[in-house]
Design a protein around this motif. Structure first.
Motif, PDB file in Angstrom:
ATOM      1  N   ARG A 351       0.838  -1.195   0.000  1.00  0.00           N
ATOM      2  CA  ARG A 351       0.000   0.000   0.000  1.00  0.00           C
ATOM      3  C   ARG A 351       0.875   1.247   0.000  1.00  0.00           C
ATOM      4  O   ARG A 351       1.963   1.264   0.582  1.00  0.00           O
ATOM      5  CB  ARG A 351      -0.901   0.027   1.235  1.00  0.00           C
ATOM      6  N   VAL A 352       0.388   2.269  -0.636  1.00  0.00           N
ATOM      7  CA  VAL A 352       1.097   3.552  -0.648  1.00  0.00           C
ATOM      8  C   VAL A 352       0.653   4.367   0.561  1.00  0.00           C
ATOM      9  O   VAL A 352      -0.541   4.521   0.819  1.00  0.00           O
ATOM     10  CB  VAL A 352       0.814   4.339  -1.947  1.00  0.00           C
ATOM     11  N   CYS A 353       1.635   4.891   1.300  1.00  0.00           N
ATOM     12  CA  CYS A 353       1.333   5.707   2.479  1.00  0.00           C
ATOM     13  C   CYS A 353       2.316   6.873   2.545  1.00  0.00           C
ATOM     14  O   CYS A 353       3.280   6.929   1.784  1.00  0.00           O
ATOM     15  CB  CYS A 353       1.419   4.866   3.764  1.00  0.00           C
ATOM     16  N   ALA A 354       2.049   7.788   3.431  1.00  0.00           N
ATOM     17  CA  ALA A 354       2.978   8.893   3.678  1.00  0.00           C
ATOM     18  C   ALA A 354       3.856   8.500   4.856  1.00  0.00           C
ATOM     19  O   ALA A 354       3.356   8.117   5.923  1.00  0.00           O
ATOM     20  CB  ALA A 354       2.220  10.178   3.977  1.00  0.00           C
ATOM     21  N   LEU A 355       5.169   8.576   4.663  1.00  0.00           N
ATOM     22  CA  LEU A 355       6.098   8.142   5.703  1.00  0.00           C
ATOM     23  C   LEU A 355       7.231   9.155   5.828  1.00  0.00           C
ATOM     24  O   LEU A 355       7.759   9.655   4.823  1.00  0.00           O
ATOM     25  CB  LEU A 355       6.670   6.761   5.360  1.00  0.00           C
ATOM     26  N   ALA A 356       7.629   9.461   7.073  1.00  0.00           N
ATOM     27  CA  ALA A 356       8.759  10.368   7.300  1.00  0.00           C
ATOM     28  C   ALA A 356      10.050   9.673   6.880  1.00  0.00           C
ATOM     29  O   ALA A 356      10.362   8.573   7.361  1.00  0.00           O
ATOM     30  CB  ALA A 356       8.836  10.767   8.763  1.00  0.00           C
ATOM     31  N   CYS A 357      10.775  10.307   5.968  1.00  0.00           N
ATOM     32  CA  CYS A 357      12.017   9.724   5.430  1.00  0.00           C
ATOM     33  C   CYS A 357      13.078  10.807   5.311  1.00  0.00           C
ATOM     34  O   CYS A 357      12.793  12.003   5.362  1.00  0.00           O
ATOM     35  CB  CYS A 357      11.794   9.113   4.046  1.00  0.00           C
ATOM     36  N   ALA A 358      14.316  10.380   5.120  1.00  0.00           N
ATOM     37  CA  ALA A 358      15.421  11.301   4.839  1.00  0.00           C
ATOM     38  C   ALA A 358      16.356  10.629   3.856  1.00  0.00           C
ATOM     39  O   ALA A 358      16.535   9.408   3.872  1.00  0.00           O
ATOM     40  CB  ALA A 358      16.166  11.667   6.118  1.00  0.00           C
ATOM     41  N   GLN A 359      16.943  11.432   2.991  1.00  0.00           N
ATOM     42  CA  GLN A 359      17.905  10.902   2.032  1.00  0.00           C
ATOM     43  C   GLN A 359      19.305  10.960   2.640  1.00  0.00           C
ATOM     44  O   GLN A 359      19.781  12.026   3.028  1.00  0.00           O
ATOM     45  CB  GLN A 359      17.878  11.695   0.727  1.00  0.00           C
ATOM     46  N   PHE A 360      19.927   9.789   2.717  1.00  0.00           N
ATOM     47  CA  PHE A 360      21.305   9.677   3.183  1.00  0.00           C
ATOM     48  C   PHE A 360      22.208   9.468   1.968  1.00  0.00           C
ATOM     49  O   PHE A 360      21.866   8.693   1.065  1.00  0.00           O
ATOM     50  CB  PHE A 360      21.475   8.497   4.137  1.00  0.00           C
ATOM     51  N   SER A 361      23.351  10.137   1.948  1.00  0.00           N
ATOM     52  CA  SER A 361      24.294   9.943   0.851  1.00  0.00           C
ATOM     53  C   SER A 361      25.664   9.604   1.410  1.00  0.00           C
ATOM     54  O   SER A 361      25.987   9.926   2.565  1.00  0.00           O
ATOM     55  CB  SER A 361      24.391  11.198  -0.020  1.00  0.00           C
ATOM     56  N   LEU A 362      26.456   8.968   0.577  1.00  0.00           N
ATOM     57  CA  LEU A 362      27.835   8.654   0.930  1.00  0.00           C
ATOM     58  C   LEU A 362      28.731   9.107  -0.206  1.00  0.00           C
ATOM     59  O   LEU A 362      28.523   8.726  -1.364  1.00  0.00           O
ATOM     60  CB  LEU A 362      28.011   7.148   1.160  1.00  0.00           C
ATOM     61  N   ALA A 363      29.714   9.954   0.105  1.00  0.00           N
ATOM     62  CA  ALA A 363      30.804  10.262  -0.816  1.00  0.00           C
ATOM     63  C   ALA A 363      32.013   9.516  -0.281  1.00  0.00           C
ATOM     64  O   ALA A 363      32.393   9.693   0.881  1.00  0.00           O
ATOM     65  CB  ALA A 363      31.072  11.770  -0.863  1.00  0.00           C
ATOM     66  N   ALA A 364      32.629   8.683  -1.087  1.00  0.00           N
ATOM     67  CA  ALA A 364      33.729   7.853  -0.602  1.00  0.00           C
ATOM     68  C   ALA A 364      34.878   7.840  -1.592  1.00  0.00           C
ATOM     69  O   ALA A 364      34.702   8.080  -2.798  1.00  0.00           O
ATOM     70  CB  ALA A 364      33.249   6.436  -0.315  1.00  0.00           C
ATOM     71  N   ASP A 365      36.057   7.540  -1.085  1.00  0.00           N
ATOM     72  CA  ASP A 365      37.301   7.500  -1.856  1.00  0.00           C
ATOM     73  C   ASP A 365      37.460   6.099  -2.440  1.00  0.00           C
ATOM     74  O   ASP A 365      37.590   5.122  -1.706  1.00  0.00           O
ATOM     75  CB  ASP A 365      38.461   7.846  -0.917  1.00  0.00           C
ATOM     76  N   HIS A 366      37.469   6.020  -3.793  1.00  0.00           N
ATOM     77  CA  HIS A 366      37.529   4.717  -4.456  1.00  0.00           C
ATOM     78  C   HIS A 366      38.849   4.001  -4.225  1.00  0.00           C
ATOM     79  O   HIS A 366      38.967   2.794  -4.475  1.00  0.00           O
ATOM     80  CB  HIS A 366      37.285   4.881  -5.959  1.00  0.00           C
ATOM     81  N   ARG A 367      39.863   4.715  -3.740  1.00  0.00           N
ATOM     82  CA  ARG A 367      41.131   4.054  -3.438  1.00  0.00           C
ATOM     83  C   ARG A 367      41.040   3.225  -2.160  1.00  0.00           C
ATOM     84  O   ARG A 367      41.812   2.279  -1.969  1.00  0.00           O
ATOM     85  CB  ARG A 367      42.244   5.108  -3.295  1.00  0.00           C
ATOM     86  N   ALA A 368      40.117   3.611  -1.251  1.00  0.00           N
ATOM     87  CA  ALA A 368      40.010   2.937   0.038  1.00  0.00           C
ATOM     88  C   ALA A 368      38.859   1.938   0.093  1.00  0.00           C
ATOM     89  O   ALA A 368      38.866   1.032   0.931  1.00  0.00           O
ATOM     90  CB  ALA A 368      39.851   3.968   1.150  1.00  0.00           C
ATOM     91  N   SER A 369      37.839   2.118  -0.755  1.00  0.00           N
ATOM     92  CA  SER A 369      36.683   1.213  -0.745  1.00  0.00           C
ATOM     93  C   SER A 369      36.034   1.242  -2.116  1.00  0.00           C
ATOM     94  O   SER A 369      36.419   2.015  -2.991  1.00  0.00           O
ATOM     95  CB  SER A 369      35.678   1.633   0.341  1.00  0.00           C
ATOM     96  N   ASP A 370      35.018   0.387  -2.299  1.00  0.00           N
ATOM     97  CA  ASP A 370      34.297   0.375  -3.571  1.00  0.00           C
ATOM     98  C   ASP A 370      32.801   0.534  -3.323  1.00  0.00           C
ATOM     99  O   ASP A 370      32.341   0.592  -2.180  1.00  0.00           O
ATOM    100  CB  ASP A 370      34.581  -0.902  -4.365  1.00  0.00           C
ATOM    101  N   GLY A 371      32.038   0.617  -4.406  1.00  0.00           N
ATOM    102  CA  GLY A 371      30.615   0.887  -4.301  1.00  0.00           C
ATOM    103  C   GLY A 371      29.851  -0.168  -3.533  1.00  0.00           C
ATOM    104  O   GLY A 371      28.907   0.155  -2.803  1.00  0.00           O
TER     105      GLY A 371
END
Length: 391
Positions: A351-371
């Motif tokens: 079912r579609v509802c209204a829900l409190a959400c937040a967008q989280f992002s990650l900027a990371a260094d590809h030399r130290a980790s991967d996607g």
């Protein structure tokens, strides 16, 4: 002999101006003790010493600006003797205020000329001069055989203007230049990758409302503290995002010290470290966060708070933005961005509802980790926020 050097307080600092010594020759110092106050582009910073010893020489004076890494004092180790310790020449320093020009400079020394004699000065006068940042060689003594006395030092001190931190306008201009240099370096040297995930926040907000219900306003928790704790706990399982890229290799952080991005009232941004976030209870984190933000905005921070962040978190939801995709602050290898918490369409149980959400992002260094690694980390942050009791 231990050299105490002008510390680096981040990638956007290349020099610092000494405002005040908090120690004098002969003083014992211990680890973590504040020994000086230094003006940088972002703040007047209390500089801590991380060696044990006794102050031997102060090599620069208030008003001197020297590059990062320059020796500014020397310490005697346990068992060291001032009588046998070699003295260092003072580093060449740029003075903050222009010095008066001598109308008729003395002629240059000629070969074979006798060397200048050392200034006669009483021990108590020498210590007081060091405390006040006065070069003893510039003083004229009125004591026996022309020795400089305590009264001579105090007389000069009353005429010497105190070294002042940069004005808000000067600091803002210097800060913008420093930020530009650090972020340009980041985008030039770090191979960024970016990920984002929409995180449900309804459970966390409901828990927070129940927790705060019986508390006075000054003791209530903010959603941002839950976010910091969830990120810190997730980093315990994903250590490749918590540390530094230095000399071509990843170095794990000494702890989980989150840089908290703070917008300054006069403009600009600073991200001092909140230490050991994963191990502290939420009320303590809330108190420490409030204190850190207040001191950041009054330009009063410690060197460890500006140099030890292992990952930065920037939360701009109060500005109304949905998402934040930040630039990594070198030598860190990751940055977490959090947008505003708002009701959004959400599908739950078909079912579609209204829900409190937040967008989280990650900027990371590809030399130290991967996607894949970064995606798993964001998923862990999301999971932690669905279990607020565990925070």
């Amino acid at each position: 002999m231990i050299e105490f050097r002008m510390p680096s307080l981040g990638a956007d600092m290349d020099a610092g101006t000494l405002l005040q010594w908090q120690v004098a020759p002969g003083d014992a110092v211990h680890r973590g003790q504040v020994v000086a106050v230094v003006d940088t582009a972002k703040a007047a910073v209390e500089i801590e010493c991380w060696q044990e010893g006794r102050v031997f020489e102060l090599l620069i004076q208030p008003g001197d600006k020297v590059p990062v890494g320059t020796p500014i004092a020397t310490l005697l180790e346990a068992g060291g003797s001032a009588e046998t310790a070699p003295r260092r020449p003072a580093p060449v320093a740029a003075r903050k205020a222009a010095q008066p020009q001598t109308p008729n400079p003395p002629p240059a020394a000629t070969p074979g000329a006798a060397p200048a004699t050392r200034t006669r000065i009483t021990p108590v006068a020498r210590q007081r001069a060091a405390e006040l940042g006065i070069d003893a060689a510039t003083l004229t003594g009125t004591g026996p055989q022309g020795a400089v006395t305590l009264a001579d030092v105090e007389a000069v001190a009353t005429q010497k203007p105190a070294v002042q931190p940069a004005t808000a306008q000067d600091r803002h201009a210097a800060m913008r230049q420093a930020i530009a240099a650090a972020m340009s370096r980041s985008k030039r040297e770090i191979p960024h990758y970016y990920l984002s995930e929409t995180v449900p926040m309804a459970v966390a907000l409901a828990w927070l409302a129940a927790y705060n219900a019986e508390l006075p306003p000054e003791r209530r928790l903010l959603p941002g503290v839950l976010v910091l704790k969830a990120v810190a706990l997730a980093l315990g399982d994903y250590p490749q995002l918590n540390g530094y890229w230095i000399d071509g290799a990843f170095r794990p952080g000494p702890g989980i010290h989150l840089g908290v991005a703070v917008a300054l009232r006069q403009g600009g941004l600073i991200a001092p470290a909140l230490h050991d976030v994963a191990s502290k209870p939420l009320p303590q984190l809330m108190e420490e966060l409030g204190d850190l933000v207040q001191r950041a905005r009054s330009y009063s921070l410690r060197s460890s708070e500006l140099s030890e962040a292992t990952l930065t978190v920037t939360q701009l939801g109060d500005q109304g933005v949905d998402g934040v995709f930040g630039v990594i602050y070198p030598p860190q290898v990751a940055l977490v961005g959090v947008g505003r918490i708002a009701e959004r369409p959400w599908v739950e149980d078909g079912r579609v509802c209204a829900l409190a959400c937040a967008q989280f992002s990650l900027a990371a260094d590809h030399r130290a980790s991967d996607g894949h690694y970064g995606a798993s980390f964001l998923a862990e942050v999301r999971r932690r926020l669905q279990q607020p009791d565990s925070l």
